[in-house]
Design a protein around this motif. Structure first.
Motif, PDB file in Angstrom:
ATOM      1  N   LYS A  89      63.503  51.718  83.055  1.00 38.55           N
ATOM      2  CA  LYS A  89      64.413  50.933  82.223  1.00 38.55           C
ATOM      3  C   LYS A  89      63.899  50.912  80.787  1.00 38.55           C
ATOM      4  O   LYS A  89      62.713  50.738  80.557  1.00 38.55           O
ATOM      5  CB  LYS A  89      64.547  49.525  82.769  1.00 38.55           C
ATOM      6  CG  LYS A  89      65.225  49.501  84.130  1.00 38.55           C
ATOM      7  CD  LYS A  89      65.254  48.117  84.712  1.00 38.55           C
ATOM      8  CE  LYS A  89      65.847  48.132  86.088  1.00 38.55           C
ATOM      9  NZ  LYS A  89      65.016  48.828  87.060  1.00 38.55           N
ATOM     10  N   LEU A  90      64.815  51.081  79.870  1.00 36.70           N
ATOM     11  CA  LEU A  90      64.468  51.144  78.457  1.00 36.70           C
ATOM     12  C   LEU A  90      65.527  50.405  77.655  1.00 36.70           C
ATOM     13  O   LEU A  90      66.720  50.608  77.866  1.00 36.70           O
ATOM     14  CB  LEU A  90      64.414  52.609  78.001  1.00 36.70           C
ATOM     15  CG  LEU A  90      64.246  52.878  76.514  1.00 36.70           C
ATOM     16  CD1 LEU A  90      62.872  52.409  76.038  1.00 36.70           C
ATOM     17  CD2 LEU A  90      64.432  54.355  76.229  1.00 36.70           C
ATOM     18  N   VAL A  91      65.086  49.567  76.744  1.00 37.95           N
ATOM     19  CA  VAL A  91      65.979  48.903  75.802  1.00 37.95           C
ATOM     20  C   VAL A  91      65.802  49.592  74.455  1.00 37.95           C
ATOM     21  O   VAL A  91      64.686  49.722  73.963  1.00 37.95           O
ATOM     22  CB  VAL A  91      65.643  47.400  75.658  1.00 37.95           C
ATOM     23  CG1 VAL A  91      66.466  46.764  74.541  1.00 37.95           C
ATOM     24  CG2 VAL A  91      65.859  46.669  76.960  1.00 37.95           C
ATOM     25  N   VAL A  92      66.899  50.051  73.888  1.00 39.69           N
ATOM     26  CA  VAL A  92      66.887  50.612  72.542  1.00 39.69           C
ATOM     27  C   VAL A  92      67.514  49.540  71.653  1.00 39.69           C
ATOM     28  O   VAL A  92      68.698  49.261  71.752  1.00 39.69           O
ATOM     29  CB  VAL A  92      67.681  51.930  72.465  1.00 39.69           C
ATOM     30  CG1 VAL A  92      67.680  52.458  71.032  1.00 39.69           C
ATOM     31  CG2 VAL A  92      67.106  52.953  73.426  1.00 39.69           C
ATOM     32  N   LEU A  93      66.715  48.946  70.805  1.00 43.41           N
ATOM     33  CA  LEU A  93      67.154  47.827  69.983  1.00 43.41           C
ATOM     34  C   LEU A  93      67.459  48.327  68.578  1.00 43.41           C
ATOM     35  O   LEU A  93      66.595  48.903  67.916  1.00 43.41           O
ATOM     36  CB  LEU A  93      66.043  46.774  69.953  1.00 43.41           C
ATOM     37  CG  LEU A  93      66.329  45.454  69.293  1.00 43.41           C
ATOM     38  CD1 LEU A  93      67.492  44.736  69.965  1.00 43.41           C
ATOM     39  CD2 LEU A  93      65.087  44.586  69.347  1.00 43.41           C
ATOM     40  N   VAL A  94      68.692  48.109  68.133  1.00 42.98           N
ATOM     41  CA  VAL A  94      69.115  48.517  66.796  1.00 42.98           C
ATOM     42  C   VAL A  94      69.515  47.251  66.043  1.00 42.98           C
ATOM     43  O   VAL A  94      70.364  46.496  66.510  1.00 42.98           O
ATOM     44  CB  VAL A  94      70.317  49.489  66.862  1.00 42.98           C
ATOM     45  CG1 VAL A  94      70.751  49.896  65.467  1.00 42.98           C
ATOM     46  CG2 VAL A  94      69.983  50.709  67.714  1.00 42.98           C
ATOM     47  N   ALA A  95      68.907  47.030  64.885  1.00 42.73           N
ATOM     48  CA  ALA A  95      69.186  45.815  64.115  1.00 42.73           C
ATOM     49  C   ALA A  95      69.205  46.135  62.628  1.00 42.73           C
ATOM     50  O   ALA A  95      68.696  47.168  62.193  1.00 42.73           O
ATOM     51  CB  ALA A  95      68.124  44.755  64.395  1.00 42.73           C
ATOM     52  N   ASP A  96      69.782  45.222  61.855  1.00 40.21           N
ATOM     53  CA  ASP A  96      69.869  45.416  60.415  1.00 40.21           C
ATOM     54  C   ASP A  96      68.709  44.759  59.669  1.00 40.21           C
ATOM     55  O   ASP A  96      68.701  44.684  58.461  1.00 40.21           O
ATOM     56  CB  ASP A  96      71.199  44.885  59.880  1.00 40.21           C
ATOM     57  CG  ASP A  96      71.360  43.387  60.082  1.00 40.21           C
ATOM     58  OD1 ASP A  96      70.497  42.765  60.731  1.00 40.21           O
ATOM     59  OD2 ASP A  96      72.354  42.833  59.593  1.00 40.21           O
ATOM     60  N   GLY A  97      67.724  44.299  60.414  1.00 43.53           N
ATOM     61  CA  GLY A  97      66.576  43.662  59.793  1.00 43.53           C
ATOM     62  C   GLY A  97      65.696  43.022  60.849  1.00 43.53           C
ATOM     63  O   GLY A  97      65.963  43.131  62.041  1.00 43.53           O
ATOM     64  N   PRO A  98      64.639  42.342  60.410  1.00 40.25           N
ATOM     65  CA  PRO A  98      63.747  41.688  61.369  1.00 40.25           C
ATOM     66  C   PRO A  98      64.447  40.497  62.019  1.00 40.25           C
ATOM     67  O   PRO A  98      65.425  39.965  61.480  1.00 40.25           O
ATOM     68  CB  PRO A  98      62.566  41.244  60.505  1.00 40.25           C
ATOM     69  CG  PRO A  98      63.117  41.133  59.131  1.00 40.25           C
ATOM     70  CD  PRO A  98      64.213  42.155  59.035  1.00 40.25           C
ATOM     71  N   PRO A  99      63.954  40.072  63.173  1.00 40.78           N
ATOM     72  CA  PRO A  99      64.596  38.936  63.841  1.00 40.78           C
ATOM     73  C   PRO A  99      64.441  37.650  63.045  1.00 40.78           C
ATOM     74  O   PRO A  99      63.413  37.416  62.413  1.00 40.78           O
ATOM     75  CB  PRO A  99      63.861  38.851  65.177  1.00 40.78           C
ATOM     76  CG  PRO A  99      62.543  39.496  64.938  1.00 40.78           C
ATOM     77  CD  PRO A  99      62.792  40.556  63.898  1.00 40.78           C
ATOM     78  N   ARG A 114      56.947  42.570  81.076  1.00 40.77           N
ATOM     79  CA  ARG A 114      56.337  42.184  82.366  1.00 40.77           C
ATOM     80  C   ARG A 114      57.226  42.576  83.542  1.00 40.77           C
ATOM     81  O   ARG A 114      56.727  42.793  84.648  1.00 40.77           O
ATOM     82  CB  ARG A 114      56.047  40.679  82.407  1.00 40.77           C
ATOM     83  CG  ARG A 114      54.743  40.331  81.706  1.00 40.77           C
ATOM     84  CD  ARG A 114      54.343  38.884  81.906  1.00 40.77           C
ATOM     85  NE  ARG A 114      54.915  38.134  80.787  1.00 40.77           N
ATOM     86  CZ  ARG A 114      55.658  37.050  80.885  1.00 40.77           C
ATOM     87  NH1 ARG A 114      55.950  36.529  82.042  1.00 40.77           N
ATOM     88  NH2 ARG A 114      56.134  36.451  79.804  1.00 40.77           N
ATOM     89  N   ALA A 115      58.524  42.688  83.307  1.00 44.96           N
ATOM     90  CA  ALA A 115      59.472  43.110  84.351  1.00 44.96           C
ATOM     91  C   ALA A 115      59.589  44.623  84.430  1.00 44.96           C
ATOM     92  O   ALA A 115      60.413  45.152  85.171  1.00 44.96           O
ATOM     93  CB  ALA A 115      60.833  42.473  84.096  1.00 44.96           C
ATOM     94  N   GLY A 116      58.785  45.351  83.627  1.00 43.60           N
ATOM     95  CA  GLY A 116      58.795  46.807  83.691  1.00 43.60           C
ATOM     96  C   GLY A 116      59.803  47.483  82.796  1.00 43.60           C
ATOM     97  O   GLY A 116      60.140  48.650  82.991  1.00 43.60           O
ATOM     98  N   VAL A 117      60.294  46.776  81.784  1.00 39.16           N
ATOM     99  CA  VAL A 117      61.276  47.331  80.852  1.00 39.16           C
ATOM    100  C   VAL A 117      60.566  47.681  79.554  1.00 39.16           C
ATOM    101  O   VAL A 117      59.891  46.843  78.958  1.00 39.16           O
ATOM    102  CB  VAL A 117      62.425  46.323  80.575  1.00 39.16           C
ATOM    103  CG1 VAL A 117      63.423  46.908  79.589  1.00 39.16           C
ATOM    104  CG2 VAL A 117      63.108  45.920  81.871  1.00 39.16           C
ATOM    105  N   ASP A 118      60.716  48.925  79.100  1.00 38.79           N
ATOM    106  CA  ASP A 118      60.165  49.349  77.806  1.00 38.79           C
ATOM    107  C   ASP A 118      61.177  49.027  76.710  1.00 38.79           C
ATOM    108  O   ASP A 118      62.387  49.082  76.930  1.00 38.79           O
ATOM    109  CB  ASP A 118      59.878  50.848  77.795  1.00 38.79           C
ATOM    110  CG  ASP A 118      58.750  51.214  78.735  1.00 38.79           C
ATOM    111  OD1 ASP A 118      57.765  50.441  78.816  1.00 38.79           O
ATOM    112  OD2 ASP A 118      58.839  52.271  79.381  1.00 38.79           O
ATOM    113  N   ILE A 119      60.681  48.728  75.523  1.00 30.22           N
ATOM    114  CA  ILE A 119      61.540  48.399  74.387  1.00 30.22           C
ATOM    115  C   ILE A 119      61.133  49.265  73.208  1.00 30.22           C
ATOM    116  O   ILE A 119      59.941  49.347  72.869  1.00 30.22           O
ATOM    117  CB  ILE A 119      61.421  46.912  73.995  1.00 30.22           C
ATOM    118  CG1 ILE A 119      61.773  46.018  75.197  1.00 30.22           C
ATOM    119  CG2 ILE A 119      62.304  46.583  72.793  1.00 30.22           C
ATOM    120  CD1 ILE A 119      61.449  44.560  74.975  1.00 30.22           C
ATOM    121  N   ILE A 120      62.129  49.910  72.591  1.00 28.76           N
ATOM    122  CA  ILE A 120      61.858  50.658  71.367  1.00 28.76           C
ATOM    123  C   ILE A 120      62.845  50.216  70.310  1.00 28.76           C
ATOM    124  O   ILE A 120      63.864  49.654  70.593  1.00 28.76           O
ATOM    125  CB  ILE A 120      61.918  52.180  71.551  1.00 28.76           C
ATOM    126  CG1 ILE A 120      63.270  52.622  72.084  1.00 28.76           C
ATOM    127  CG2 ILE A 120      60.807  52.648  72.457  1.00 28.76           C
ATOM    128  CD1 ILE A 120      63.448  54.132  72.088  1.00 28.76           C
TER     129      ILE A 120
END
Length: 120
Positions: A89-99, A114-120
């Motif tokens: 599982k992979l989350v591809v996070l696209v945003a217009d700036g920092p959170p 911790r649930a085994g999901v990678d985030i880029i």
């Protein structure tokens, strides 16, 4: 124009993915997070949903989007998640700036990791 360019870039990204091997979903976030598409194996469906996605003004609150990903994955659905074979599982996070919710985003990202999901 910036949002229109972003939509086109997202559609280009979708076209590069090896469907139907992947399941991909999309969540849009701002002050709130909402699902644009549940997990899907057909690229044309995702492209259509992205093409009609409207701009959502507000803050860049990433934590609600990441939390929504976790819940939806647990239910067998998904947003901005690429779920490959062998349970990857992979989350591809696209945003217009920092959170704008830095601490909450870090906590939500850590829960996903911790649930085994990678985030880029």
């Amino acid at each position: 124009q910036v949002f229109a360019d972003l939509r086109e870039s997202l559609k280009d990204f979708i076209r590069m993915l090896p469907f139907p091997r992947l399941r991909v979903g999309v969540v849009r976030f701002s002050t709130i997070a909402d699902e644009i598409s549940p997990l899907e194996t057909r690229s044309w469906v995702l492209e259509d949903r992205i093409a009609t996605m409207a701009y959502l003004p507000g803050e860049t609150r990433m934590a609600p989007a990441l939390d929504r990903v976790a819940v939806t994955l647990a239910q067998g659905r998904g947003q901005v998640v690429l779920s490959g074979h062998a349970g990857e599982k992979l989350v591809v996070l696209v945003a217009d700036g920092p959170p704008s919710d830095t601490a909450e985003t870090a906590a939500a990202a850590e829960r996903l990791r911790r649930a085994g999901v990678d985030i880029i």
